[in-house]
Design a protein around this motif. Structure first.
Motif, short mmCIF file in Angstrom:
data_model
loop_
_atom_site.label_atom_id
_atom_site.label_comp_id
_atom_site.label_asym_id
_atom_site.label_seq_id
_atom_site.Cartn_x
_atom_site.Cartn_y
_atom_site.Cartn_z
N LYS A 32 -9.74 5.40 7.04
CA LYS A 32 -9.47 6.79 6.70
C LYS A 32 -10.03 7.12 5.31
CE LYS A 32 -5.20 8.64 6.10
NZ LYS A 32 -3.80 8.69 6.52
N LEU A 33 -9.69 6.25 4.34
CA LEU A 33 -10.16 6.49 2.98
C LEU A 33 -11.68 6.46 2.91
CD1 LEU A 33 -7.47 4.38 1.17
CD2 LEU A 33 -7.93 6.78 0.74
N ALA A 34 -12.27 5.50 3.63
CA ALA A 34 -13.73 5.39 3.61
C ALA A 34 -14.35 6.64 4.20
CB ALA A 34 -14.18 4.16 4.36
N ALA B 115 -1.87 3.63 0.33
CA ALA B 115 -2.88 3.01 -0.52
C ALA B 115 -3.14 1.55 -0.16
CB ALA B 115 -2.47 3.11 -1.99
N GLU B 116 -2.52 1.05 0.93
CA GLU B 116 -2.81 -0.33 1.31
C GLU B 116 -4.12 -0.38 2.07
OE1 GLU B 116 -1.63 -3.20 0.35
OE2 GLU B 116 -0.21 -3.95 1.84
N ILE C 76 -5.36 -0.93 -5.64
CA ILE C 76 -4.31 -1.86 -6.05
C ILE C 76 -3.55 -1.26 -7.22
CG2 ILE C 76 -5.40 -3.34 -7.80
CD1 ILE C 76 -4.43 -5.68 -6.13
N LEU C 77 -4.25 -0.47 -8.04
CA LEU C 77 -3.59 0.12 -9.21
C LEU C 77 -2.65 1.25 -8.82
CD1 LEU C 77 -6.63 0.11 -11.58
CD2 LEU C 77 -4.46 -1.01 -12.01
N GLN C 78 -2.91 1.89 -7.68
CA GLN C 78 -2.09 3.04 -7.34
C GLN C 78 -1.11 2.76 -6.21
OE1 GLN C 78 -4.23 6.93 -8.09
NE2 GLN C 78 -5.89 5.63 -7.43
N ARG C 79 -1.15 1.51 -5.73
CA ARG C 79 -0.30 1.14 -4.62
C ARG C 79 1.18 1.36 -4.95
NH1 ARG C 79 2.00 -3.49 -2.76
NH2 ARG C 79 1.91 -3.94 -0.53
N ASP C 80 1.54 1.10 -6.21
CA ASP C 80 2.94 1.25 -6.59
C ASP C 80 3.39 2.71 -6.61
OD1 ASP C 80 3.06 -1.43 -6.81
OD2 ASP C 80 2.76 -1.46 -8.99
N ALA D 265 -3.25 -1.28 7.32
CA ALA D 265 -4.23 -1.43 6.24
C ALA D 265 -5.62 -1.08 6.73
CB ALA D 265 -4.21 -2.88 5.71
N LEU D 266 -5.93 -1.52 7.95
CA LEU D 266 -7.26 -1.22 8.50
C LEU D 266 -7.44 0.29 8.68
CD1 LEU D 266 -9.89 -2.39 9.67
CD2 LEU D 266 -8.80 -2.32 11.91
#
Lengths: 316, 321
Positions: free
Chosen positions: B93-95, B264-265, B253-257, B87-88
């Motif tokens: 990475k996303l940031a 996406a975590e 959280i909306l795209q995690r699924d 998750a970290l």
């Protein structure tokens, strides 16, 4: 040079014109003549960005208004409805889950905004004056900009207060935003001290001064901050996901996630109608319903944005 | 004392009034502060204290007062948890991708808009691009799904033209790009406002003088426009850095699924799933607390770097306010 004269002169050399003169006469003499290449690049950049925003919205609205046959013919999406109908909306409003969710969202938005404005205005006004405890309270608020308590402690607090599965869990935690507080306070600081003092000499109490003098002078900022709050409450999704289990108390955003994003279909039962409806335009209608209130207030408040945001951003 | 009494009341500086007098004089203002302060206590400061569950083996039925203290144990188990590290890593990475690809867009847009000659066009463009900022993440992702999703209209077109399907919305490898695209779509126009305001306050005489000295449009941009924007750019960068660990919570959280937790975590969704959903309150709170502290440190660090470089940053401005 003052800010206003800066702005006017900027407008002048940008070629502000109601006379629709875009030509050389509006350009400062030292500026280069328009260059076809740069103009093309700019048009593609700005036009493309604007289209990327408009087209999806247009498709969604059109599809929600299209008749079932239109949708089937177009293979799912309609750019322009040939046989416009409000059928999807009639289904949604015929009762059941979606209608109730709209009421919930409206309630949370209206009550939440009123409460948040009340809290923000009183606190911002009190800390904008040299008052006992004014300074420490201000620091208390500003500290919240740096740090967030975290999801779990918030959840435990809301649970402790017995607010789980109550609409107040969507309203109370949002009753003050430090960002909006900063915008509001910056505006109040600029209300002339003399005005307030003369009112006090005439015997007005602090409440009267706020209500009768300061607030009428601050309509613009109250409108903008009110819009920010209203949008926040209307859009709040995560709080609802955390605190609300009972589907009867779901706000519209949760409906959107469940029936549009996750693709569960609204059963005939939940809509209170008999024949199972065509889902595509129905889904799009839910999207549009979530969109409408924002699209409605947006044009009225839009011109005040720049001011509010800049005060908030620079001082926040 | 006698001397002071002889001076007119209005001339007495506020500070010489005793505390009790001031409280009595300002009681109405104190009443006004009450709702706000109550809110801060209930929904900010007490929850902050609630972070002690991060140091406890928290049992919901025992409550905070009864649960056993375990010291740093939760943090140690986080340290050993590969999911936490995933998750970290995802968060960073996303940031990073968002910082790199999102940050310049509003600046470029602002420069392009600012050079438009027609004011009508400017206003129309601004009206359109501010709008998405006010849409919820659910709505934005719904719109993206309806446009780029497997059954969305872009894929419909691609299929009609014989290109086959492109899994824009579900490919974990390209998810950072998708997430950035969503952010740009939603907020780039809005972020542009501040740059535009800064641009509008640049003295035109500077441009005129530079042009008289023979500077072309790019030189003027480099030597006048960009230096004028420096303070604003630094300010926004600092704020962004402070936010790095909380990259768009709702968005993920909306795209995690659909994309899978592998991509996406992020720290916030990890906290939510392990704490609220999984019932492991203490380790969720530990992750949340670690995130909050590191975020505040980053903000403070970025700000002091800005001070070193001679920029006002954020804290000084606040004192001036």
């Amino acid at each position: 040079m003052t800010a206003t004269s800066d702005l006017t002169s900027t407008r002048r050399w940008l070629g502000t014109s109601r006379r629709k003169v875009f030509g050389a006469s509006q350009r400062p003499v030292w500026k280069e003549q328009p260059n076809a290449f740069y103009q093309l690049v700019k048009a593609v950049l700005l036009g493309g960005f604007a289209l990327a925003i408009i087209v999806p919205l247009l498709v969604v609205v059109s599809t929600s208004l299209a008749s079932d046959q239109d949708v089937i013919d177009a293979g799912g999406y309609v750019l322009w409805p040939k046989h416009p109908t409000f059928h999807a909306y009639e289904l949604l409003f015929s009762g059941g889950l979606v209608g109730r969710a709209i009421l919930v969202s409206l309630f949370v938005t209206v009550v939440g905004t009123a409460l948040a404005l009340f809290t923000t205005i009183t606190l911002a006004y009190a800390t904008s004056r040299p008052v006992v405890f004014g300074r420490p309270v201000l620091l208390l608020v500003l500290f919240t900009l740096l740090f967030a308590p975290g999801i779990i402690p918030m959840f435990l607090m809301v649970k402790q207060l017995g607010l789980l599965d109550s609409l107040w869990s969507l309203i109370l935690p949002g009753a003050l935003s430090a960002f909006n507080f900063v915008v509001m306070r910056a505006f109040f600081m600029n209300v002339p001290q003399e005005l307030i003092e003369s009112a006090r000499i005439d015997g007005a109490s602090d409440f009267t001064i706020l209500w009768r003098i300061v607030m009428p002078l601050s309509k613009a900022v109250i409108a903008v901050v009110g819009l920010f709050y209203a949008v926040g409450f209307w859009n709040a999704f995560f709080n609802a996901l955390l605190y609300i289990n009972d589907t009867a108390k779901w706000p519209l955003q949760l409906i959107l996630r469940t029936y549009v994003l996750q693709g569960s279909s609204l059963s005939a039962d939940q809509l209170g109608v008999d024949p199972p409806p065509q889902t595509q335009s129905l889904q799009m209608a839910v999207v549009v319903l979530a969109l409408i209130p924002i699209a409605m207030v947006y044009p009225f408040i839009q011109r005040h944005f720049a001011k509010g945001v800049i005060t908030g951003a620079v001082k926040g | 004392m006698r001397l002071r009494r002889q001076t007119p009341a209005a001339a007495v500086p506020t500070r010489t009034l005793s505390f009790g007098t001031r409280v009595r004089r300002d009681w109405q203002m104190l009443v006004m502060m009450l709702p706000g302060v109550l809110f801060l206590l209930l929904f900010f400061y007490i929850p902050i204290l609630g972070n002690v569950v991060a140091f406890q083996d928290f049992q919901p039925f025992l409550g905070i007062s009864q649960s056993a203290f375990v010291g740093m144990e939760n943090f140690v188990s986080l340290y050993d948890d590969p999911l936490f590290w995933a998750a970290l890593t995802n968060t960073l990475k996303l940031a990073a991708v968002q910082l790199l690809l999102f940050f310049p867009v509003p600046l470029i847009l602002a420069l392009a808009v600012d050079s438009l000659v027609s004011n009508r066009l400017r206003r129309m463009f601004q009206t359109v691009v501010y709008l998405p900022h006010f849409l919820s993440w659910v709505l934005v992702i719904a719109l993206f799904q309806q446009s780029l999703g497997g059954a969305g209209f872009v894929n419909n077109l691609l299929r009609d033209w014989g290109f086959g399907e492109v899994p824009f919305m579900t490919n974990p490898d390209t998810f950072p790009l998708l997430a950035t695209a969503q952010l740009v779509w939603k907020d780039a126009g809005w972020a542009m406002i501040i740059f535009l305001a800064a641009l509008a306050s640049v003295d035109v005489a500077l441009y005129e003088a530079a042009a008289a000295d023979g500077a072309g449009r790019w030189r003027r941009m480099w030597h006048i426009t960009l230096p004028a924007l420096r303070t604003v750019i630094v300010l926004l960068l600092i704020l962004r850095i402070g936010d790095i660990l909380s990259v768009g919570f709702e968005q993920f959280i909306l795209q995690r699924d659909s994309v899978g937790p592998g991509a996406a975590e992020v720290l916030d969704t990890f906290t939510y799933y392990s704490g609220v959903v999984g019932g492991d309150w203490s380790s969720g709170a530990a992750a949340g607390l670690a995130k909050g502290v590191v975020g505040a440190l980053l903000l403070w660090g970025a700000n002091s770097v800005a001070h070193r470089l001679g920029e006002p940053g954020i804290f000084q401005k606040r004192e001036a306010a």
